[in-house]
Design a protein around this motif. Structure first.
Motif, PDB file in Angstrom:
ATOM      1  N   ALA A 126       0.829  -1.204   0.000  1.00 24.48           N
ATOM      2  CA  ALA A 126       0.000   0.000   0.000  1.00 24.48           C
ATOM      3  C   ALA A 126       0.866   1.257   0.000  1.00 24.48           C
ATOM      4  O   ALA A 126       0.600   2.225  -0.721  1.00 24.48           O
ATOM      5  N   TRP A 127       1.914   1.235   0.810  1.00 19.20           N
ATOM      6  CA  TRP A 127       2.833   2.375   0.849  1.00 19.20           C
ATOM      7  C   TRP A 127       3.539   2.570  -0.498  1.00 19.20           C
ATOM      8  O   TRP A 127       3.820   3.707  -0.890  1.00 19.20           O
ATOM      9  N   ALA A 128       3.842   1.483  -1.188  1.00 19.86           N
ATOM     10  CA  ALA A 128       4.466   1.599  -2.508  1.00 19.86           C
ATOM     11  C   ALA A 128       3.577   2.399  -3.453  1.00 19.86           C
ATOM     12  O   ALA A 128       4.048   3.276  -4.189  1.00 19.86           O
ATOM     13  N   ASP A 129       2.288   2.108  -3.438  1.00 24.44           N
ATOM     14  CA  ASP A 129       1.367   2.858  -4.289  1.00 24.44           C
ATOM     15  C   ASP A 129       1.260   4.316  -3.849  1.00 24.44           C
ATOM     16  O   ASP A 129       1.183   5.220  -4.687  1.00 24.44           O
ATOM     17  N   ASP A 130       1.253   4.544  -2.532  1.00 32.30           N
ATOM     18  CA  ASP A 130       1.255   5.928  -2.047  1.00 32.30           C
ATOM     19  C   ASP A 130       2.465   6.684  -2.604  1.00 32.30           C
ATOM     20  O   ASP A 130       2.342   7.802  -3.116  1.00 32.30           O
ATOM     21  N   LEU A 131       3.622   6.075  -2.472  1.00 34.09           N
ATOM     22  CA  LEU A 131       4.860   6.753  -2.849  1.00 34.09           C
ATOM     23  C   LEU A 131       4.959   6.962  -4.351  1.00 34.09           C
ATOM     24  O   LEU A 131       5.322   8.050  -4.819  1.00 34.09           O
ATOM     25  N   VAL A 132       4.631   5.944  -5.128  1.00 37.95           N
ATOM     26  CA  VAL A 132       4.787   6.077  -6.577  1.00 37.95           C
ATOM     27  C   VAL A 132       3.863   7.159  -7.135  1.00 37.95           C
ATOM     28  O   VAL A 132       4.171   7.807  -8.141  1.00 37.95           O
ATOM     29  N   HIS A 133       2.722   7.363  -6.467  1.00 35.58           N
ATOM     30  CA  HIS A 133       1.782   8.390  -6.919  1.00 35.58           C
ATOM     31  C   HIS A 133       1.989   9.726  -6.213  1.00 35.58           C
ATOM     32  O   HIS A 133       1.172  10.642  -6.363  1.00 35.58           O
ATOM     33  N   GLY A 134       3.085   9.846  -5.457  1.00 39.10           N
ATOM     34  CA  GLY A 134       3.409  11.117  -4.837  1.00 39.10           C
ATOM     35  C   GLY A 134       2.545  11.468  -3.663  1.00 39.10           C
ATOM     36  O   GLY A 134       2.300  12.659  -3.402  1.00 39.10           O
ATOM     37  N   LEU A 135       2.090  10.478  -2.912  1.00 38.48           N
ATOM     38  CA  LEU A 135       1.223  10.705  -1.755  1.00 38.48           C
ATOM     39  C   LEU A 135       1.985  10.411  -0.473  1.00 38.48           C
ATOM     40  O   LEU A 135       2.819   9.512  -0.423  1.00 38.48           O
ATOM     41  N   ALA A 136       1.686  11.165   0.559  1.00 37.11           N
ATOM     42  CA  ALA A 136       2.177  10.862   1.897  1.00 37.11           C
ATOM     43  C   ALA A 136       0.997  10.339   2.697  1.00 37.11           C
ATOM     44  O   ALA A 136      -0.063  10.961   2.684  1.00 37.11           O
ATOM     45  N   PRO A 137       1.122   9.199   3.362  1.00 36.53           N
ATOM     46  CA  PRO A 137      -0.015   8.634   4.093  1.00 36.53           C
ATOM     47  C   PRO A 137      -0.635   9.648   5.054  1.00 36.53           C
ATOM     48  O   PRO A 137       0.061  10.284   5.841  1.00 36.53           O
ATOM     49  N   GLY A 138      -1.948   9.812   4.947  1.00 42.39           N
ATOM     50  CA  GLY A 138      -2.658  10.705   5.844  1.00 42.39           C
ATOM     51  C   GLY A 138      -2.486  12.173   5.539  1.00 42.39           C
ATOM     52  O   GLY A 138      -2.877  13.032   6.313  1.00 42.39           O
ATOM     53  N   ALA A 139      -1.891  12.473   4.372  1.00 40.94           N
ATOM     54  CA  ALA A 139      -1.633  13.869   4.035  1.00 40.94           C
ATOM     55  C   ALA A 139      -2.074  14.154   2.611  1.00 40.94           C
ATOM     56  O   ALA A 139      -2.496  13.266   1.875  1.00 40.94           O
ATOM     57  N   ALA A 140      -1.975  15.415   2.236  1.00 40.22           N
ATOM     58  CA  ALA A 140      -2.320  15.824   0.878  1.00 40.22           C
ATOM     59  C   ALA A 140      -1.237  15.349  -0.084  1.00 40.22           C
ATOM     60  O   ALA A 140      -0.119  15.010   0.326  1.00 40.22           O
ATOM     61  N   PRO A 141      -1.530  15.306  -1.391  1.00 34.05           N
ATOM     62  CA  PRO A 141      -0.508  14.933  -2.368  1.00 34.05           C
ATOM     63  C   PRO A 141       0.719  15.825  -2.258  1.00 34.05           C
ATOM     64  O   PRO A 141       0.624  16.998  -1.903  1.00 34.05           O
ATOM     65  N   ASP A 142       1.852  15.272  -2.545  1.00 34.81           N
ATOM     66  CA  ASP A 142       3.114  16.007  -2.538  1.00 34.81           C
ATOM     67  C   ASP A 142       3.058  17.088  -3.616  1.00 34.81           C
ATOM     68  O   ASP A 142       2.925  16.794  -4.805  1.00 34.81           O
ATOM     69  N   ASP A 143       3.171  18.342  -3.204  1.00 37.06           N
ATOM     70  CA  ASP A 143       3.077  19.438  -4.164  1.00 37.06           C
ATOM     71  C   ASP A 143       4.185  19.406  -5.197  1.00 37.06           C
ATOM     72  O   ASP A 143       4.044  19.942  -6.296  1.00 37.06           O
ATOM     73  N   ASP A 144       5.318  18.802  -4.837  1.00 34.94           N
ATOM     74  CA  ASP A 144       6.452  18.760  -5.750  1.00 34.94           C
ATOM     75  C   ASP A 144       6.415  17.557  -6.685  1.00 34.94           C
ATOM     76  O   ASP A 144       7.248  17.434  -7.583  1.00 34.94           O
ATOM     77  N   ALA A 145       5.467  16.641  -6.471  1.00 32.98           N
ATOM     78  CA  ALA A 145       5.420  15.415  -7.265  1.00 32.98           C
ATOM     79  C   ALA A 145       4.571  15.610  -8.507  1.00 32.98           C
ATOM     80  O   ALA A 145       3.453  16.127  -8.442  1.00 32.98           O
ATOM     81  N   THR A 146       5.118  15.211  -9.643  1.00 32.21           N
ATOM     82  CA  THR A 146       4.374  15.250 -10.891  1.00 32.21           C
ATOM     83  C   THR A 146       3.561  13.970 -11.020  1.00 32.21           C
ATOM     84  O   THR A 146       4.089  12.881 -10.788  1.00 32.21           O
ATOM     85  N   PRO A 147       2.267  14.071 -11.375  1.00 33.70           N
ATOM     86  CA  PRO A 147       1.480  12.846 -11.567  1.00 33.70           C
ATOM     87  C   PRO A 147       2.143  11.920 -12.577  1.00 33.70           C
ATOM     88  O   PRO A 147       2.760  12.377 -13.552  1.00 33.70           O
ATOM     89  N   LEU A 148       2.032  10.628 -12.353  1.00 31.84           N
ATOM     90  CA  LEU A 148       2.636   9.666 -13.268  1.00 31.84           C
ATOM     91  C   LEU A 148       2.028   9.803 -14.663  1.00 31.84           C
ATOM     92  O   LEU A 148       0.800   9.861 -14.789  1.00 31.84           O
ATOM     93  N   PRO A 149       2.850   9.841 -15.699  1.00 31.79           N
ATOM     94  CA  PRO A 149       2.295   9.747 -17.059  1.00 31.79           C
ATOM     95  C   PRO A 149       1.520   8.442 -17.201  1.00 31.79           C
ATOM     96  O   PRO A 149       1.876   7.423 -16.596  1.00 31.79           O
TER      97      PRO A 149
END
Length: 376
Positions: free
Chosen positions: A153-176
């Motif tokens: 589950a954490w792998a999917d959070d990380l690959v999509h630029g998410l921090a558990p329990g937080a908003a999406p990482d503002d610096d992360a670009t969505p995966l093509p």
């Protein structure tokens, strides 16, 4: 979460950068688990410690190599943000690998991994030390299954630029979209390959074909081919380069697993972190074993019967030495070594003609040699 990790300038720098990125992720993820319950936080720490205790980090290296290949094939260079996004994918793969290893150790009933207790044994020991009610072994298996699920589950959070329990990482670009599709295919393939592995063991399928089918999905695609493709797609690489990298990845992935088969029987426990002969004891239907049984059946049924008797049970030192001798004497070890050499040659020939820059070609060639001839 803003990452301040320097961009790796060579493939040799990737493992350290990935570990730093994972530490950043865990720093954000563990407080979320702790907030649920101290017990959940403690379990999350087990996952963190397992991920950070070592490993070859080979999959992230191939992701980054694929990205570098893609960058070298295009006119525009890469910026720091693109490198950071690629490093995020590299780190996420290590969490998928953690899930796979934790569950694999349960399936194989392994006691150690990298010279330490496996995760299910760790939880078993915690249960016993705290004198909890119920079966310590059953608790250990149940807790480790959930720990592996958490890592996935954490792998999917990380690959999509998410921090558990937080908003999406503002610096992360969505995966093509092509990267997301490759990620999804890879997860299905590795789980499918794992299932085929236990089916082959349960059905007693001794064929070389069955062993290679497992390697195609459980190892070759997941370890090298898909990581190279993920990186190349992160860089927007052209279709012909992606096809070349998939070919390289297939050959190196099979070579990697064949080397693993040899190490699983003949490896030095001090280097591999697992007991010598563990694959025989656990009853793994490897390509090495399938090759040996085929060759033994051709030369003498007695040797094949002796080898079958050594599969899936505890072995004395003398019994293990005898089984190893059969693998050597029937020519299975030489055949597997020859196949590894052929696969490496094939991969290197594709790399030599691929439309990539000389620097990444040289680095990836060196990684290919290390992959095929590793000792741990």
């Amino acid at each position: 979460m803003t990452s301040t990790i320097p961009t790796p300038t060579s493939l040799d720098e990737v493992p350290a950068a990935v570990e730093a990125r994972l530490r950043e992720f865990f720093a954000a993820a563990l407080p979320v688990a702790e907030a649920i319950s101290p017990a959940v936080g403690a379990a999350a720490e087990v996952v963190r410690d397992f991920v950070l205790q070592g490993g070859k980090r080979i999959r992230p290296v191939f992701v980054y190599a694929g990205w570098r290949c893609g960058i070298s094939a295009r006119a525009a260079g890469a910026d720091a943000a693109e490198a950071a996004d690629t490093l995020r994918v590299c780190a996420a793969l290590e969490l998928v690998q953690a899930c796979a290893l934790i569950h694999d150790d349960i399936i194989d009933r392994s006691d150690t991994r990298r010279g330490r207790p496996t995760v299910h044994r760790d939880f078993e020991h915690r249960h016993r030390d705290r004198q909890w009610s119920g079966d310590p072994g059953g608790f250990g298996v149940a807790a480790a299954i959930l720990a592996g699920d958490l890592a996935l589950a954490w792998a999917d959070d990380l690959v999509h630029g998410l921090a558990p329990g937080a908003a999406p990482d503002d610096d992360a670009t969505p995966l093509p979209a092509p990267v997301g599709a490759t990620w999804a295919s890879m997860r299905t393939e590795v789980l499918g390959g794992q299932y085929l592995d236990i089916v082959n063991e349960a059905a007693g399928d001794e064929s070389v074909q069955a062993a290679y089918q497992v390697m195609e999905y459980k190892t070759a695609a997941y370890t090298v081919a898909r990581p190279l493709e993920l990186g190349a797609r992160m860089a927007g690489a052209p279709a012909d380069l992606i096809a070349d990298l998939r070919s390289v990845g297939h050959d190196l992935g099979i070579a990697f697993q064949l080397r693993d088969d040899l190490l699983g029987v003949f490896g030095d426990p001090a280097r591999t972190g697992k007991p010598s002969g563990d694959d025989l004891i656990s009853g793994k239907r490897t390509a090495l074993l399938a090759t040996a049984l085929r060759r033994a059946g051709d030369t003498g049924p007695r040797l094949a019967a002796q080898l079958r008797d050594a599969i899936g049970r505890e072995l004395s030192d003398d019994e293990l030495d005898s089984a190893r001798s059969i693998l050597v004497d029937v020519g299975a070890v030489d055949e597997v070594e020859s196949t590894i050499s052929e696969l490496l040659t094939s991969a290197l020939s594709v790399l030599a003609r691929a439309d990539i820059g000389p620097q990444i070609r040289s680095e990836l060639t060196a990684v290919a040699h290390r992959t095929a001839h590793r000792e741990a």
